[in-house]
Design a protein around this motif. Structure first.
Motif, short mmCIF file in Angstrom:
data_model
loop_
_atom_site.label_atom_id
_atom_site.label_comp_id
_atom_site.label_asym_id
_atom_site.label_seq_id
_atom_site.Cartn_x
_atom_site.Cartn_y
_atom_site.Cartn_z
N THR A 117 11.85 29.29 13.30
CA THR A 117 11.83 28.28 12.25
C THR A 117 12.97 28.50 11.27
O THR A 117 13.65 27.56 10.85
CB THR A 117 10.49 28.34 11.48
OG1 THR A 117 9.42 28.19 12.40
CG2 THR A 117 10.41 27.25 10.43
N ILE A 118 13.20 29.76 10.92
CA ILE A 118 14.29 30.09 9.99
C ILE A 118 15.63 29.67 10.57
O ILE A 118 16.50 29.17 9.86
CB ILE A 118 14.28 31.60 9.67
CG1 ILE A 118 13.07 31.91 8.79
CG2 ILE A 118 15.57 32.04 8.99
CD1 ILE A 118 12.83 33.37 8.52
N LEU A 119 15.78 29.84 11.87
CA LEU A 119 17.06 29.50 12.51
C LEU A 119 17.40 28.02 12.37
O LEU A 119 18.56 27.64 12.35
CB LEU A 119 17.04 29.89 13.99
CG LEU A 119 18.40 29.95 14.65
CD1 LEU A 119 19.19 31.15 14.15
CD2 LEU A 119 18.28 30.01 16.15
N ASN A 120 16.38 27.15 12.27
CA ASN A 120 16.63 25.72 12.14
C ASN A 120 17.46 25.39 10.90
O ASN A 120 18.12 24.35 10.85
CB ASN A 120 15.30 24.94 12.06
CG ASN A 120 14.61 24.83 13.40
OD1 ASN A 120 15.24 24.98 14.44
ND2 ASN A 120 13.32 24.58 13.39
N SER A 121 17.42 26.26 9.89
CA SER A 121 18.13 25.97 8.64
C SER A 121 19.60 26.35 8.70
O SER A 121 20.34 26.12 7.75
CB SER A 121 17.45 26.69 7.47
OG SER A 121 17.43 28.08 7.69
N PHE A 122 20.04 26.95 9.82
CA PHE A 122 21.46 27.28 10.00
C PHE A 122 22.07 26.30 10.99
O PHE A 122 21.64 26.21 12.13
CB PHE A 122 21.62 28.72 10.49
CG PHE A 122 21.21 29.75 9.47
CD1 PHE A 122 22.12 30.21 8.54
CD2 PHE A 122 19.91 30.22 9.43
CE1 PHE A 122 21.74 31.16 7.59
CE2 PHE A 122 19.52 31.16 8.49
CZ PHE A 122 20.44 31.63 7.56
N ASP A 123 23.07 25.55 10.53
CA ASP A 123 23.60 24.44 11.33
C ASP A 123 24.64 24.84 12.35
O ASP A 123 24.64 24.35 13.48
CB ASP A 123 24.21 23.36 10.40
CG ASP A 123 23.16 22.75 9.49
OD1 ASP A 123 22.00 22.67 9.93
OD2 ASP A 123 23.51 22.37 8.36
N ASP A 124 25.58 25.73 11.97
CA ASP A 124 26.70 26.00 12.87
C ASP A 124 26.36 27.11 13.86
O ASP A 124 25.54 28.00 13.59
CB ASP A 124 27.95 26.37 12.08
CG ASP A 124 27.77 27.65 11.28
OD1 ASP A 124 28.37 28.67 11.64
OD2 ASP A 124 26.98 27.61 10.29
#
Length: 596
Positions: free
Chosen positions: A520-527
């Motif tokens: 879930t946390i990874l979803n907030s990193f776009d690149d």
């Protein structure tokens, strides 16, 4: 398309990353995780790790990493909204009506234009073949191959004229830009020669994706020019290692399994003969990406490669890839003919049906291939063959299946069954069994410069950064540490680069929900670069025992180093601080003793 965080999380949570990636690659359990050779670069030793608990993956060879969305986007070449839609459909989740952002509209529009120009080009090639005097030379070629008008129309077969800018002029008349023609791989541009069609003086075969959209072309030259066969270069909608010719039709076939041929002309002939389950790779050796595509629709695969040496080698290689993904493999014997088209023309469909029914199991095909290297009348050679075959048989993990193979091989090659069984057991005990002669994975190769760059970046990471990564990894892996370390360590203690952002999100999530969900946390990193760095933190597994006594020692050491480094950093960067106060704090930090 914008989707709410709730929808993004719901779709992600309903698509287990191990199950999804298993549809593309041959994952095998390794401790608490799953491993395989990376599908994004060539390697022989598996370094691609997938965690079911954390719902993330990371390759410690090339550095790629992320969650289920990242994987689908990278593997399928999808945008984020497309990945959400694909995974929602897979999980049976109904999404709200589409509402595109400006950026998504632009990206979707570009891909739509690529599909559109390819469709227009396909229509033009087909028109030249079937409606013009110029196309008669191509039409004759197809007729000489035995293709009917129905087949020509079904596959949209076409002809590229003898003029080098014929397609360019046609597409220009349809108001397509030079940029789009170049991006679609249809026209090349040179400062001296100007625009030149990628395909000219060739019969043309449109290549479609799994959904039936035209994404590329294959062209066979009329005459002696080289290369004999030419495919569209890879584009934003065409990846030749992850598509199969005519798979959009083969997936609907009522015949058992899929038959893999060597080229698209063979496939067209097979479909005309009633084998609409035939498919072929596109100018490359068979890849794991293509095997993963087949796995979505069937587990039964028949290989109908040419009966020459090159075809045999291709079959050997494909067997290893298919077995690695858990697909059954059978090899169709085409001798004395070169390919399936030639066989069917000479022997007929019923005879081919018999060959399909009698197709040789992949493992037995490999052993038969090995037997040709030995003189079975020479006792010494026969012994060597027995050991060679034994290594393959020892790779079979199921005892009943292994015993059946031993019986079959001993009978066929006049070997003593008990002796062969003993050889297999000895090899198995020594851990020397082979799962396959050829299991090397073929995938898109990462640029060597890129790889060297990654290696340099890894070497240049500072000790401070390593310590912060290490502590975060421990806390995510052993989440009881959040309570144990409360008041000792906080998000503010993590100050290095992206790690500080990750730490803040981790602590916020834990404080709100009582747990950390890395995916879930990874979803907030776009690149992609950020996702790879984050995934490395989340997917690292420790090589030490995580018993309390060992964890206490390691945590004490790492926390002291992190806190001490932060004080040193403050001293270096701020002239208005109290050196005496910071020195006292530093002395107190060194007294820290973690107790679990």
């Amino acid at each position: 398309m914008y989707y709410s965080d709730e929808i993004v999380e719901e779709v992600r949570s309903q698509n287990d990353i191990v199950d999804v990636i298993s549809e593309y690659t041959g994952l095998k359990r390794a401790g608490n995780s799953y491993k395989c050779c990376c599908p994004f670069h060539n390697e022989k030793t598996p370094s691609f790790v997938v965690s079911r608990e954390k719902q993330m993956y990371h390759c410690f060879g090339c550095g790629v990493g992320g969650n289920v969305y990242t994987f689908v986007m990278k593997y399928e070449g999808m945008t984020f909204p497309e990945a959400i839609q694909y995974l929602a459909k897979r999980a049976g989740i109904e999404l709200p009506e589409e509402e595109l952002s400006e950026e998504d509209k632009k990206r979707k529009s570009w891909r739509s234009k690529l599909y559109e120009i390819n469709l227009d080009a396909a229509g033009y090639f087909h028109y030249l073949l079937t409606k013009t005097e110029r196309g008669k030379v191509g039409y004759k070629y197809y007729k000489d191959r035995g293709f009917t008008d129905e087949t020509i129309n079904k596959f949209g077969l076409g002809y590229a004229d003898i003029y080098r800018d014929d397609l360019y002029k046609y597409l220009k008349s349809k108001d397509y830009s030079d940029e789009l023609m170049k991006a679609a791989g249809l026209v090349k541009f040179d400062e001296r020669d100007g625009p030149t069609d990628q395909f000219w003086n060739r019969v043309i075969v449109p290549i479609t994706d799994i959904g039936g959209k035209v994404i590329a072309f294959g062209g066979r030259v009329l005459g002696d020019a080289k290369p004999k066969y030419l495919n569209t270069k890879e584009t934003d909608i065409f990846n030749k290692s992850r598509n199969l010719f005519a798979m959009d039709t083969a997936k609907h076939s009522r015949k058992k399994g899929v038959i893999i041929c060597e080229g698209y002309m063979d496939v067209i002939a097979m479909h005309q003969a009633g084998y609409d389950n035939a498919t072929a790779s596109l100018g490359t050796a068979f890849t794991e990406g293509q095997a993963g595509l087949i796995k979505r629709y069937t587990t039964d695969v028949y290989l109908a490669y040419d009966s020459d040496g090159a075809g045999t080698n291709a079959a050997m290689r494909a067997i290893g890839i298919l077995r690695n993904l858990g697909l059954s493999q059978k090899v169709i014997n085409l001798s004395p003919y070169k390919d399936p088209d030639e066989f069917i023309k000479n022997e007929g469909v019923e005879a081919f049906d018999v060959r399909v029914r009698d197709a040789l199991n992949g493992r037995l095909f490999e052993i038969d291939f090995k037997s040709k290297n030995y003189d079975m009348n020479d006792p010494e050679e026969k012994t060597k063959f027995m050991k060679d075959a034994g290594r393959l048989l020892a790779g079979i993990t199921d005892k009943t299946e292994r015993d059946n193979y031993i019986e079959s091989v001993s009978s066929k090659y006049f070997l003593n069954k008990d002796t062969l069984s003993g050889v297999v057991s000895d090899i198995g005990m020594a851990g020397l069994g082979e799962t396959s002669i050829s299991v090397e994975m073929q995938s898109d190769t990462i640029d060597n410069t890129d790889r060297r760059k990654r290696q340099v970046e890894k070497k240049q990471s500072s000790p401070a950064e390593d310590n912060e990564k290490y502590l975060l990894t421990m806390m995510v892996n052993e989440q009881y540490l959040f309570k144990k370390l409360k008041g000792i360590i906080s998000a503010e203690d993590f100050t290095e680069d992206i790690i500080s952002d990750v730490a803040k999100k981790i602590f916020d999530q834990y404080n709100e929900t009582g747990k950390v969900v890395p995916a879930t946390i990874l979803n907030s990193f776009d690149d992609a670069e950020s996702q790879e760095k984050v995934s490395e933190i989340f997917t690292k597994e420790f090589e030490f025992d995580t018993t309390p006594s060992i964890m206490e020692r390691i945590l004490t050491d790492v926390i002291i180093k992190i806190k001490t480094n932060n004080i040193d950093k403050t001293l270096r960067n701020n002239s208005n601080v109290s050196y005496i106060q910071l020195a006292k704090e530093k002395a107190e930090i060194k007294k820290i003793k973690i107790r679990l």
